[in-house]
Design a protein around this motif. Structure first.
Motif, short mmCIF file in Angstrom:
data_model
loop_
_atom_site.label_atom_id
_atom_site.label_comp_id
_atom_site.label_asym_id
_atom_site.label_seq_id
_atom_site.Cartn_x
_atom_site.Cartn_y
_atom_site.Cartn_z
N ILE A 60 35.70 42.64 32.37
CA ILE A 60 34.92 42.75 33.62
C ILE A 60 33.95 41.58 33.72
O ILE A 60 33.82 40.95 34.78
CB ILE A 60 34.20 44.11 33.70
N ASP A 61 33.28 41.27 32.62
CA ASP A 61 32.35 40.13 32.61
C ASP A 61 33.08 38.82 32.87
O ASP A 61 32.59 37.96 33.62
CB ASP A 61 31.59 40.06 31.29
N LEU A 62 34.24 38.66 32.23
CA LEU A 62 35.03 37.43 32.44
C LEU A 62 35.47 37.32 33.90
O LEU A 62 35.41 36.24 34.49
CB LEU A 62 36.26 37.43 31.52
N TYR A 63 35.93 38.43 34.47
CA TYR A 63 36.37 38.43 35.86
C TYR A 63 35.22 38.06 36.79
O TYR A 63 35.39 37.25 37.71
CB TYR A 63 36.94 39.80 36.24
N THR A 64 34.05 38.63 36.53
CA THR A 64 32.88 38.33 37.35
C THR A 64 32.54 36.84 37.28
O THR A 64 32.31 36.20 38.31
CB THR A 64 31.67 39.17 36.90
N ARG A 65 32.52 36.29 36.07
CA ARG A 65 32.23 34.86 35.92
C ARG A 65 33.31 34.02 36.59
O ARG A 65 33.03 33.01 37.22
CB ARG A 65 32.08 34.49 34.45
N GLY A 66 34.55 34.46 36.48
CA GLY A 66 35.65 33.75 37.12
C GLY A 66 35.50 33.69 38.63
O GLY A 66 35.77 32.66 39.25
N THR A 67 35.06 34.78 39.24
CA THR A 67 34.87 34.76 40.69
C THR A 67 33.75 33.80 41.09
O THR A 67 33.83 33.13 42.13
CB THR A 67 34.57 36.16 41.26
N LEU A 68 32.71 33.70 40.25
CA LEU A 68 31.62 32.76 40.53
C LEU A 68 32.09 31.32 40.36
O LEU A 68 31.74 30.44 41.16
CB LEU A 68 30.43 33.05 39.61
N LEU A 69 32.91 31.07 39.34
CA LEU A 69 33.46 29.73 39.15
C LEU A 69 34.37 29.35 40.32
O LEU A 69 34.34 28.21 40.80
CB LEU A 69 34.24 29.66 37.83
#
Length: 81
Positions: A38-47
């Protein structure tokens, strides 16, 4: 870009894409625990959002470069893949 963390805002397009590719690879492996995913996905959307903003800025600069003082000199729309 106020909702994008400062560490991402400071990244070049290439650095952000590299980080995004690493995240995608980790998520595709299925090895990350749920909370990490979930954290990786969230950071991915910001990137992704940051990369899109960088591309939009580059597109705008390219379009401005195709204009002369007398008006358009062949402005073409830039489409990214």
């Amino acid at each position: 870009m106020t909702d994008i963390p400062a560490d991402i805002q400071e990244m070049s397009f290439e650095a952000a894409m590299g980080a995004l590719e690493q995240i995608v690879s980790k998520l595709e492996s299925g090895q990350a625990p749920l909370e990490d995913s979930i954290d990786l996905y969230t950071r991915g959307t910001l990137l992704k959002k940051h990369c899109e903003a960088k591309l939009a800025s580059a597109q705008s600069r390219i379009e401005k470069l195709t204009l002369s003082n007398d008006g358009p000199t062949g402005s073409e729309t830039f489409e990214s893949d």
